[in-house]
Design a protein around this motif. Structure first.
Motif, short mmCIF file in Angstrom:
data_model
loop_
_atom_site.label_atom_id
_atom_site.label_comp_id
_atom_site.label_asym_id
_atom_site.label_seq_id
_atom_site.Cartn_x
_atom_site.Cartn_y
_atom_site.Cartn_z
N ARG A 1 0.64 6.80 -22.99
CA ARG A 1 0.29 5.28 -21.68
C ARG A 1 1.22 5.08 -20.79
O ARG A 1 0.29 4.59 -19.81
N ALA A 2 2.46 5.04 -20.84
CA ALA A 2 3.27 4.13 -19.94
C ALA A 2 3.04 4.88 -18.40
O ALA A 2 2.93 4.63 -17.83
N ILE A 3 3.19 6.51 -18.27
CA ILE A 3 3.03 7.24 -17.29
C ILE A 3 1.50 6.76 -16.48
O ILE A 3 0.98 6.89 -15.43
N SER A 4 0.38 7.34 -17.78
CA SER A 4 -1.31 6.77 -16.96
C SER A 4 -1.00 5.58 -16.74
O SER A 4 -1.82 5.58 -15.29
N ARG A 5 -0.86 4.61 -16.97
CA ARG A 5 -0.94 3.04 -16.30
C ARG A 5 -0.45 3.18 -15.09
O ARG A 5 -0.77 2.39 -14.41
N LEU A 6 0.91 3.46 -14.95
CA LEU A 6 1.08 3.45 -14.18
C LEU A 6 0.98 4.78 -12.66
O LEU A 6 0.83 3.90 -11.31
N GLY A 7 0.42 5.44 -13.27
CA GLY A 7 0.14 6.02 -12.69
C GLY A 7 -1.47 5.78 -11.97
O GLY A 7 -1.57 5.76 -10.76
N LYS A 8 -2.58 5.38 -12.53
CA LYS A 8 -3.42 4.48 -12.35
C LYS A 8 -2.98 2.91 -11.38
O LYS A 8 -3.48 2.82 -9.94
N GLN A 9 -1.85 2.14 -11.29
CA GLN A 9 -1.47 1.40 -11.12
C GLN A 9 -1.01 1.77 -9.26
O GLN A 9 -1.48 1.52 -7.82
N PHE A 10 -0.35 3.40 -9.03
CA PHE A 10 -0.16 3.64 -8.11
C PHE A 10 -1.09 3.84 -7.25
O PHE A 10 -1.28 4.03 -5.84
N LEU A 11 -1.61 4.70 -8.17
CA LEU A 11 -3.15 5.62 -7.09
C LEU A 11 -3.93 3.91 -6.58
O LEU A 11 -4.61 4.69 -5.52
N SER A 12 -4.11 3.31 -7.22
CA SER A 12 -4.84 1.61 -7.03
C SER A 12 -3.94 1.52 -5.70
O SER A 12 -4.66 -0.42 -5.48
N LEU A 13 -3.17 1.58 -5.40
CA LEU A 13 -2.03 0.80 -4.37
C LEU A 13 -1.63 -0.45 -4.55
O LEU A 13 -1.85 -1.00 -3.94
N SER A 14 -0.98 -0.47 -6.00
CA SER A 14 -0.60 -1.84 -6.30
C SER A 14 0.83 -1.95 -5.32
O SER A 14 0.44 -3.38 -5.35
N PRO A 15 1.61 -1.21 -5.09
CA PRO A 15 2.62 -1.24 -4.41
C PRO A 15 2.51 -2.42 -3.22
O PRO A 15 3.02 -3.57 -2.73
N LEU A 16 1.25 -2.34 -2.28
CA LEU A 16 0.46 -2.74 -1.70
C LEU A 16 0.71 -4.34 -1.73
O LEU A 16 0.69 -5.27 -1.14
N TYR A 17 -0.32 -3.87 -2.94
CA TYR A 17 -0.46 -5.63 -3.60
C TYR A 17 0.65 -6.35 -3.69
O TYR A 17 0.13 -7.57 -3.64
N GLU A 18 1.76 -5.79 -4.49
CA GLU A 18 3.11 -6.54 -4.57
C GLU A 18 3.48 -6.61 -3.32
O GLU A 18 3.97 -8.13 -3.43
N VAL A 19 3.25 -6.40 -2.36
CA VAL A 19 3.85 -6.99 -1.07
C VAL A 19 3.48 -8.24 -0.77
O VAL A 19 4.20 -9.47 -0.15
N GLN A 20 1.90 -8.05 -0.81
CA GLN A 20 1.15 -9.52 -0.15
C GLN A 20 1.07 -10.66 -1.53
O GLN A 20 1.20 -11.69 -1.17
N VAL A 21 1.95 -10.12 -2.77
CA VAL A 21 2.17 -10.75 -3.70
C VAL A 21 3.51 -11.77 -3.42
O VAL A 21 3.63 -13.01 -2.95
N THR B 1 -3.86 -5.96 2.97
CA THR B 1 -4.40 -5.59 1.56
C THR B 1 -5.13 -6.98 1.79
O THR B 1 -6.46 -6.38 0.50
N PRO B 2 -5.65 -8.04 1.77
CA PRO B 2 -7.03 -8.86 1.87
C PRO B 2 -8.31 -8.15 1.55
O PRO B 2 -8.99 -8.56 1.22
N PHE B 3 -8.46 -6.91 2.48
CA PHE B 3 -9.40 -6.54 2.52
C PHE B 3 -9.16 -5.21 1.92
O PHE B 3 -10.29 -4.98 1.81
N LEU B 4 -8.21 -4.43 1.96
CA LEU B 4 -8.07 -3.30 0.75
C LEU B 4 -8.92 -3.75 -0.57
O LEU B 4 -9.29 -2.76 -0.90
N TYR B 5 -8.54 -4.88 -1.62
CA TYR B 5 -9.30 -5.57 -2.13
C TYR B 5 -10.16 -6.60 -1.96
O TYR B 5 -10.79 -6.72 -3.79
N ASN B 6 -11.24 -5.78 -1.14
CA ASN B 6 -12.49 -6.74 -1.05
C ASN B 6 -13.80 -5.68 -1.35
O ASN B 6 -13.19 -4.87 -0.81
#
Length: 1809
Positions: A1354-1374, A1454-1459
């Motif tokens: 579950r840990a790998i699955s959740r982290l993998g989905k977040q990375f595939l969803s480009l969450s590191p870019l979102y973290e930069v924006q945050v 990022t604002p447009f990527l998550y639109n």
């Protein structure tokens, strides 16, 4: 007999029945979920009473399948009547039937006349007497009487009534931890004989004591405690009750002064003195009702209101006064802390209140001049100097150690033979291979290192000097501060640097003649040890306790009154050991790693930058005005920025190791608590029945005749059926999970069979599905099973449990979804309805709901004899085709109903509301407490069931309801209740009809009867039982007048405060309006209330000499939160992940080591502890924006313990859209900016011991300071690589393959005097890695949390989905938004509550909306960094820099990527059209949705509004205060100037060497500095000319052209803005020609232009612009020429000049926005060309498979034609601009045109005049 084993225990299977005395009926395993046979109503009136009426069908279906029909009593019960040791007091005696049946009294535990010390009537008489004497309101009296009696009843249910009254008095007034007693001693009122002891010299004070004949030892705290305890012990019960009643009456009517607890203590003392006086005793006439409110509360309220608000045009508006000049609640409260403060309470004639006799003060309170009495006790100045004062130890521990490291490794600074010390080096050897003695430089090394020790006292000195600007400089404070300053100066006087200057040079440069310098070396080592000792001392010692006189009398308070501001709860030895171990591990790893990774690795870059010099600089480089200075100093400038960046990374390293070790310790503690999956996890299910029995039931003395299996089956079945009623489980799942009765094989008797679920988890052979995989049911059951594996406090019987209240503030949150909201798109940009989206997210639950609805429809059809379409299909199924059945069922699966009858549409509304963030979901969830109490009461008291006639009897249900109402209350603070619209009124009325026991507290405003008066405000309470008047409104039970509008702060805290008087019981649970709760969690309520450690009452009076010291009270008990919005896509999951890490993993260890604070929901709080110390939040506007955490800090500084539990959790919703999530982050960031200014941070930062200070710092402000340093490090890194690239492009670099590991590499460098770039490149690689690790470390806690609780997969699955969803870019924006919001707040202030919105983010937001929202916070910053990165990439490319390209691009896209649906081609082009329109709107008439409105809003935070113009309309955005120039000088003026100078230095240096050849050619020196200034200033001058020229055009033509051309202003503005854009394009081409088409210097020149113009505009805006008008009158007047009729009056001429300046700035900003917007759009347009991009993008955002994704919108034929036409037209325009852009960039590089500028222009641009 046979026995059946369920894996936990064995029970006899022969007679699983209720006792024979109960009628020997079979067990009903469905309990309360069976219908009431008498009334026909649903037996469960809770969450799904009218929502899921088909439960009978479920039971019928299961029973028919099993061929049995259980009858008889509801459950098998037990009781524990002997739990309390004293054996008496309000317990239910089921054997005494008559007494029990007549026990229907309001307060059962306070009803036995043989045990209660005072009757209810006597207590009521006390309230009436106090009301008559002091003038309280009648409703306040009735409310507080009920509150006190409920409290006494709650306590008397588990202790004797006498002890209950004693303990209540001890908690409120006289106990060891009572706030009143602490205040009494702090204010030294024990010396009030009668006037308070004056401020006199201690010697005179001692003489007075001698004259009075007192022993000096009596002036010690011990003597006072003994005297106080004797006084409390001698009180009668009547006096104790009277004191409690008086406190509650004063508090209940206090309104906003409830935030000032010591003021309430003072009022209580004054009132107590008056009540006990003969004057009050002899009073005959009662005081007028409301006298207390008018004479005492209102003057104080008016003072507080007037401090924050002023009357403008008849309205109260926030004053333009920052916190440092506003006397707030805390300042008012601190006046009453000391006797000196009490003596400042003055009348108008300056006489003192405390000089009056005690009994005379009450009558004179109304005459006090509070304005003359109060003063600021702490100045919350808006400055970053707070960082130095509050966190000085952080700087000492980092800057000083970094100095030690750098000096130690940089031996080349002081040792000319540093290379020769390497035994492998041939440098400095007399002969190859022969090692010669080298000069010893240890004396210089250790002396220079010791000089770093001077940094520690210097930093503390700076912090102390800054402290003087925050605290009041009275004599004691000045004495303490100046003593500290003096000591720091003495330490600085021993600066080893002075000794270093006296050290003789090396005796010889020849290696063979070396002096050992033994004496100098010894002195240097001693100095270094001295330096280290002081560094350690200043790191360990809290500044506020430094050099503090330690006297034993009570006059030595120091800078901070530790009674209220430094009384931290002590840590146990084990917890303190964990704390010390944690920080020992962190700093051990940090110091080791930082030495090697940051300090030692920096040696080579440091060396070569420090040692690099251009040979013959005067001949090789020059600048007209700077000469050769740049060539000489460029390396030092670069080195300075690199050292600064290295220091910032040194700070960031600590936070990295904090995250790592905090996570490790927290995971380790999870193993200790048993909440880890790696413990014996699989046993949690097989042991669950036993744990339900042992841990959730009060089984301590339960009679053995009631079998455990029977008891726990009732709990388990109730949980399962509750999940079925929530449509989480299907009928098949329920059948597999329920305990069921079966017929025995041998004797035919019924036995209870446990579900196979409990043992299936241990046996891989089981393949049955008990619930849908990865479903909500699985999560809840798993957590319930896991939670019972941990240690829980033992529960008490229901009749003994304390009463508690759930309090929920509500403003405008959605109450119940309307049918229109769930089945229609919310706007034109939405592609999906709420219902469709919810069906996609919860498909299994929707199927269960539809099946249930179909059964309900069939039942209704049968009951009413109707042959509905569905009924016919159901009855004649054999004759209908399958296709016909599906067609008939289509409406059910589409919208959930086929009939439009309200009962069916309401079910669909409820289903959607229970899966959205609605108040209905919150209330229905937390009303499970009532169900849990009734369920537990049944299970534990079987005699009661028999006594009341068994299951289904009305008397039994009434008794269960009575117990639930007695133990649990739910209050919703609806401040807007009377202002609701129709939908809100209907929804709230539905709530009250569904849950009649729900209480709503609201505000009622009565208009003023006379002109000039203010309206009267009342706080009212209603519930579902309230009488409904003829006007349809419910009559309130209580209606208490308030001193004025209670909403003086940001709203939430004031809303809670006005409603808190209606709460009941000993504890509160604080819940937001978007939470949820579950029956299985509510069953554990008694366990979590046991965390307050008040279940075991004392055996003797707390005032008795034999009484043991009371333990430190538990103020707050925290719980976990599950973010139920985690399954709605990437943003919901990221929010849930953050909550999981902070709310669980971080708080787990924080609570253990004493650093957890209060974060609002879903914490339980000790009612008495919190309300006697200022309440559950603070409420000064702006300052207390994050209101909850202040209550935590307040409790912590006053000695309250704060705990965290792992076994209890509530649901919580989070923001789901990109904008709403970042709005929430902005609120948190600005709130943290306000916290930095607060006195609480000052108290904690300067008093806590080091380990607890570090925990507080890194868990709270350190996180945000870390974000500041992350973004600062990125910006510093860009500056560093800019200088490095400039040097690489300008000077000769060393060639060849250089092996840095060879110690002899330095002598082989070629060509001679070259610049060695290789170590600089290696440093760039390492720094990139360091910053990357700092950003990615944020994912480590979530991974380990998932790994611990859900396993590796579950840990790998959740982290993998977040990375595939480009969450590191979102973290930069945050991170950037955190940084921007905090820094903006520190400069401008203006923190305010942001309504983030909690709906589903399915709408596509326009480009202009996103651009305007994020331009200031991230887009502009990202563009500036992108320009620097582009220059570096062009001049000195390195592959690791690719990471920064991605990170900086994230700030832009990022604002447009998550639109949602951003990359649909047609919508993209139409969005471009709307953006162009947005750019030109608002110039003919005011338009809030326009570029000019966005520009003005950005400017207004600097200028503020004109507020006092007669008749001016309030602006739509609300009034914004003008920023103070001193606050914004550094960040908004000085920093842009520094950045501009930095860019000029780099650009000038790039040309300084080529200037030599130009000088030889032209015979005259060039000045590139002049070129840069011309390029920067030229557009501004051109804009000046253009704007004034078109101003006269608009003046001349505007008024006459307006009739025929309404958009005249828009046309003129468009022409001017277009010219401005063309001018900047021309300037760019001009610069490129001047630079001979060289890309790197051209980019550097543009960078200079941008930063110089930014500095110029910052100076102009901050220093020259006056205030803005409320509306956009001047902008429209400028472009239209219509200056008349705008109400400008005499301001017209000055406003013209002001607007001219604004227009010049706006032209440049407009051009920048056009370029920036087009660059972003050009980049985004590439993704629109990818096939099926919208499906992939939607899958990324919403985590919906393509097959489940939402249909495209449906347009009419006309709409499709219009959209196609617009898309083609603007698509051509977009492509044209894209081609022009590419041509400008690419063609000059390819073609290299040979033309040049005319000599005259070239001469000016070269600075040759």
């Amino acid at each position: 007999m046979d026995s059946v084993s369920d894996g936990a225990f064995s029970v006899r299977s022969s007679l699983v029945r209720t006792p024979a005395s109960h009628g020997s009926n079979d067990i009903d395993i469905f309990g309360a979920y069976r219908a009431n046979q008498t009334t026909g109503a649903a037996g469960d009136d809770g969450r799904y009473a009218s929502y899921a009426p088909s439960t009978e069908s479920l039971i019928h279906m299961i029973e028919n399948k099993k061929t049995y029909r259980p009858t008889g009593s509801v459950t098998s019960f037990s009781r524990s009547a002997s739990w309390v040791s004293n054996g008496n007091g309000g317990f239910i005696d089921f054997q005494n039937t008559d007494a029990f049946l007549n026990a229907d009294v309001p307060y059962p535990a306070w009803s036995d006349p043989n045990q209660i010390p005072l009757s209810k009537e006597e207590i009521e008489d006390i309230f009436r007497d106090l009301t008559a004497k002091l003038g309280f309101q009648q409703d306040n009296m009735r409310n507080m009487y009920d509150a006190m009696m409920t409290m006494l009843d709650s306590r008397a249910s588990r202790m004797s009534p006498t002890m209950a009254l004693l303990m209540l008095h001890a908690d409120y007034i006289g106990g060891d931890h009572a706030n009143y007693r602490r205040w009494y001693f702090s204010a030294q009122l024990d010396h009030d004989t009668p006037p308070v002891r004056e401020q006199i010299d201690p010697k005179q004070q001692q003489e007075m004591l001698d004259e009075e004949g007192d022993d000096p030892k009596k002036d010690t705290p011990t003597a006072f405690v003994e005297k106080w305890r004797a006084q409390m012990n001698s009180m009668s019960q009547y006096e104790r009750a009277r004191q409690i009643a008086l406190w509650m009456l004063i508090w209940g009517e206090g309104g906003n002064i409830r935030y000032t607890p010591e003021l309430l203590c003072f009022i209580f003392k004054v009132a107590e003195d008056y009540v006990k006086s003969p004057e009050a005793q002899q009073r005959v006439e009662p005081a007028p009702e409301g006298e207390y409110l008018c004479n005492v509360v209102c003057p104080l309220y008016n003072f507080l209101r007037d401090e924050g608000y002023e009357v403008v045009n008849g309205k109260y508006l926030k004053r333009e006064r920052d916190h440092a000049k506003t006397i707030g609640y805390d300042d008012v409260n601190e006046l009453f802390w000391t006797p000196e403060g009490l003596r400042q309470i003055k009348f108008e004639d300056k006489s003192l209140l405390m000089d009056l006799a005690p009994h005379e003060r009450w009558a004179r309170l109304k005459d006090v001049s509070w304005k003359k009495s109060f003063r600021k006790t702490f100045k919350e100045r808006r400055t970053m100097w707070h960082f130095m004062t509050n966190f000085s130890r952080i700087w000492v521990m980092h800057i000083t150690v970094y100095w030690y490291y750098i000096i130690y490794v940089a031996d080349f600074l002081y040792d000319p033979f540093f290379e020769a010390h390497n035994p492998n080096s041939n440098i400095g050897r007399e002969k190859p291979g022969v090692i010669s003695p080298m000069p010893n430089q240890d004396a210089k090394r250790y002396t220079l290192m010791a000089a770093g020790g001077a940094l520690a006292p210097f930093l503390c000195l700076v912090g102390t000097i800054a402290e003087m600007f925050f605290v009041p400089l009275n004599k004691p404070n000045q004495r303490a501060l100046w003593l500290r300053v003096l000591v720091f100066f003495i330490i600085l006087a021993a600066d080893p640097e002075l000794y270093y200057q006296k050290l003789p040079p090396s005796k010889t440069a020849e290696p063979g003649k070396v002096s050992t310098w033994n004496a100098a070396r010894a002195v240097a080592i001693v100095q270094f040890i001295y330096s280290v000792i002081f560094t350690i001392f200043l790191s360990l010692m809290p500044p506020a306790l430094m050099f503090k006189p330690r006297k034993k009398n009570r006059n030595s308070r120091g800078l901070i009154n530790r009674t209220f501001a430094g009384n931290f709860p002590p840590l146990k030895i084990a917890a303190r050991s964990i704390s010390l171990s944690l920080w020992g591990a962190i700093f051990l790893c940090k110091y080791i790693e930082s030495y090697f990774f940051l300090a030692l690795s920096f040696k080579d870059p440091f060396r070569w930058l420090y040692a690099f010099h251009l040979l013959n600089t005067s001949d090789k480089c020059t600048e007209k005005f700077l000469g050769a200075n740049l060539c000489v100093n460029q390396n030092y400038i670069t080195l300075g920025f690199m050292l600064l960046l290295d220091l910032v990374l040194f700070f960031l390293d600590t936070y990295l190791w904090y995250v790592v070790w905090n996570t490790i310790f927290s995971v380790g503690r999870s193993f200790y608590l048993g909440v880890s999956i790696w413990t014996p996890w699989r046993n949690v299910f097989s042991r669950l029945p036993k744990r339900i029995y042992a841990k959730t039931l009060a089984t301590a003395d339960m009679e053995v005749k009631y079998k455990p299996k029977v008891l726990c089956s009732q709990i388990w079945n109730a949980i399962v059926i509750s999940m079925y009623r929530e449509h989480l489980l299907s009928v098949d799942h329920v059948q597999k999970l329920l305990y069921q009765q079966v017929t025995g094989d041998d004797d035919g008797k019924r036995t209870l069979k446990p579900p196979a679920f409990f043992v299936s988890q241990d046996d891989a052979a089981f393949t049955q599905e008990f619930y849908p995989s990865h479903s909500e049911a699985e999560r809840r059951i798993t957590f319930f099973a896991q939670s019972l594996s941990s240690v829980l406090p033992e529960p008490v019987p229901v009749e003994n449990m304390p009463t508690f209240t759930v309090l929920t503030p509500h403003y405008s949150e959605k109450i119940l979804m309307s049918l229109r909201e769930i089945i229609r798109e919310s706007d034109q940009y939405t592609r999906v309805t709420v219902l469709e989206y919810l069906k996609a997210l919860h498909s299994d639950e929707w199927d269960n709901f539809v099946k249930d609805t179909k059964i309900l429809a069939e039942e209704n059809s049968t009951n009413f004899g109707q042959a509905s379409a569905y009924g016919q299909a159901f009855a004649q199924d054999a004759d209908k085709s399958e296709a016909k059945t599906k067609t008939d069922d289509l409406p059910f699966y589409t919208i959930g109903f086929k009939s439009a009858a309200p009962e069916f549409t309401l079910r669909t509304r409820i289903w959607a509301s229970l899966r959205s963030q609605t108040l209905y979901r919150t209330i229905s969830g937390f009303m499970n407490y009532a169900k849990a109490i009734k369920l537990l009461y049944r299970v534990e008291n079987p005699e009661m069931v028999h006594l009341f006639g068994g299951n289904g009897s009305e008397r039994l249900e009434e008794e269960l309801e009575r117990m639930a109402r007695r133990k649990f209350k739910f209050v919703v603070a609806m401040q807007r209740f009377l202002k609701f619209n129709k939908d809100e009124r209907e929804a709230s009325d539905f709530l009250l009809r569904t849950y009649p026991d729900l209480q709503i507290a609201y505000l009622e405003e009565v208009p003023a009867t006379e002109e000039g008066e203010l309206p009267r405000i009342y706080s009212c309470l209603i519930d579902g039982h309230s009488e409904v008047g003829t006007d349809g409104r419910r009559k309130p039970y209580y209606r208490i007048q308030l001193p004025g509008n209670p909403i003086l702060g940001d709203g939430k805290s004031d809303n809670q405060n006005h409603a808190i008087v209606f709460t009941r019981g000993e504890y509160l649970q604080l819940i937001d309006a978007n939470q949820d709760n579950y029956l299985e969690e509510c069953i554990k309520i008694r366990n979590i209330l046991g965390e307050f450690e008040e279940y075991n009452p004392p055996t003797v009076s707390p005032y008795s000499p034999a009484a043991e010291p009371q333990p430190t009270p538990v103020a707050i008990v925290g719980a976990r939160e599950f973010i139920f919005s985690e399954n709605v896509g990437i943003l919901g999951d990221v929010a849930a992940g953050k909550e999981a890490t902070f709310g669980t993993l971080t708080q787990r260890i924080m609570a253990e080591i004493g650093a957890r604070l209060h974060y609002g929901h879903p914490d339980f709080v000790n009612f008495i502890y919190m309300t006697t110390r200022g309440g559950i939040s603070k409420a000064q506007k702006g300052l207390h924006l994050n209101e909850d955490i202040y209550a935590g800090m307040n409790s912590f500084t006053r000695g309250g313990r704060i705990k965290h539990t792992e076994y209890f959790q509530c649901g919580k919703g989070r923001d789901l859209g990109f904008c709403s999530t970042l709005n929430f982050i902005t609120k948190i960031g600005t709130g943290m900016g306000e916290q930095m200014l607060s006195r609480e941070y000052y108290w904690l930062g300067t008093q806590l011991p080091l380990d607890r200070f570090l925990t507080f710092f890194y868990a709270h402000p350190g996180f945000h300071i870390n974000n500041i340093m992350i973004m600062s490090s990125v910006q510093l890194f860009m500056i560093c690589i800019m200088f490095i690239a400039a040097m690489n492009a300008t000077v000769k670099t060393c060639v060849g393959n250089i092996d840095m590991t060879n110690p002899n590499y330095a002598k082989d460098l070629k060509p001679t005097g070259c610049f060695l770039i290789k170590p600089i490149g290696d440093w760039i690689n390492r720094t990139t890695l360091a910053i990357l690790l700092v950003l990615l470390i944020a994912f480590l806690p979530l991974f380990l949390q998932m790994l611990t609780e859900q396993g590796f997969g579950r840990a790998i699955s959740r982290l993998g989905k977040q990375f595939l969803s480009l969450s590191p870019l979102y973290e930069v924006q945050v991170t950037q938004v955190y940084f921007n919001s905090l820094m903006t707040n520190m400069a401008y202030g203006g923190a305010r509550y942001i309504g983030t919105g909690r709906g589903f983010a399915t709408s596509r937001l326009s480009f202009s909306t996103l651009f305007s929202r994020f331009s200031d916070s991230s887009i502009y910053f990202g563009m500036r960094l992108m320009m620097l990165l582009t220059f570096f990439s062009a001049a000195f490319w390195k592959w690791p820099i690719l990471y920064f390209w991605i990170s900086i691009a994230a700030m832009l896209i990022t604002p447009f990527l998550y639109n949602p649906h951003q990359f649909v081609m047609t919508d993209f082009i139409l969005d471009y059209r709307d953006w162009l329109r947005w750019l030109g709107a608002g110039n003919s008439s005011a338009n809030p949705n326009s570029w000019i409105a966005h520009c003005r809003l950005t400017r207004i935070r600097i200028t503020g509004y004109k507020r006092k113009r007669l008749g001016e309309r309030t602006p739509t955005t609300g009034f914004i205060s003008r920023a103070h120039k001193a606050n914004i000088f550094f960040t908004e003026i000085l920093l842009p100037i520094i950045m501009a100078v930095t860019m000029l230095v780099s650009y000038t240096f790039m040309h300084s060497i080529t200037n030599v050849a130009e000088q030889a050619k032209n015979g005259e020196e060039n000045s590139i500095l002049i070129r840069a200034l011309i390029i920067s200033v030229a557009p501004i001058i051109i804009n000046l000319v253009i704007t004034i020229a078109f101003f006269f055009v608009s003046i001349g033509l505007g008024p006459c052209c307006a009739m025929c051309l309404p958009q005249f202003g828009k046309v003129i503005a468009g022409i001017v803005h277009t010219i401005a854009v063309v001018v900047y394009v021309a300037i760019f081409l001009l610069l490129w020609v001047v630079e001979n088409w060289a890309l790197s210097p051209t980019i550097m020149g543009i960078i200079c232009q941008v930063f110089v113009e930014r500095a110029i505009f910052a100076i102009l805006q901050h220093l020259l612009l006056s205030r803005e008008f409320g509306e956009d009158e001047t902008n429209v007047a400028w472009w239209t020429g219509r200056w008349y009729g705008k109400g400008m009056g005499g301001w017209a001429f000055t406003l013209t000049m002001r607007e001219w300046l604004c227009k010049v700035i706006e032209c440049s900003v407009f051009a920048a926005d056009v370029f920036t917007g087009h660059l972003i759009l050009f980049f985004l347009s590439i993704f629109t060309l990818i096939p099926w991009v919208d499906k992939w993008h939607s899958a990324m955002l919403f985590w919906l498979r393509p097959s489940r994704q939402i249909r495209p919108p449906i347009y009419s034929l006309k709409q499709r034609k219009q959209r196609r036409r617009s898309a083609i037209l603007y698509g051509i325009l977009f492509v044209l601009f894209f081609v022009i852009f590419l041509a400008i960039i690419i063609l000059p590089q390819v073609l290299k045109p040979g033309f040049s500028l005319p000599d005259s222009i070239q001469k000016y641009l070269d600075g040759r005049f």
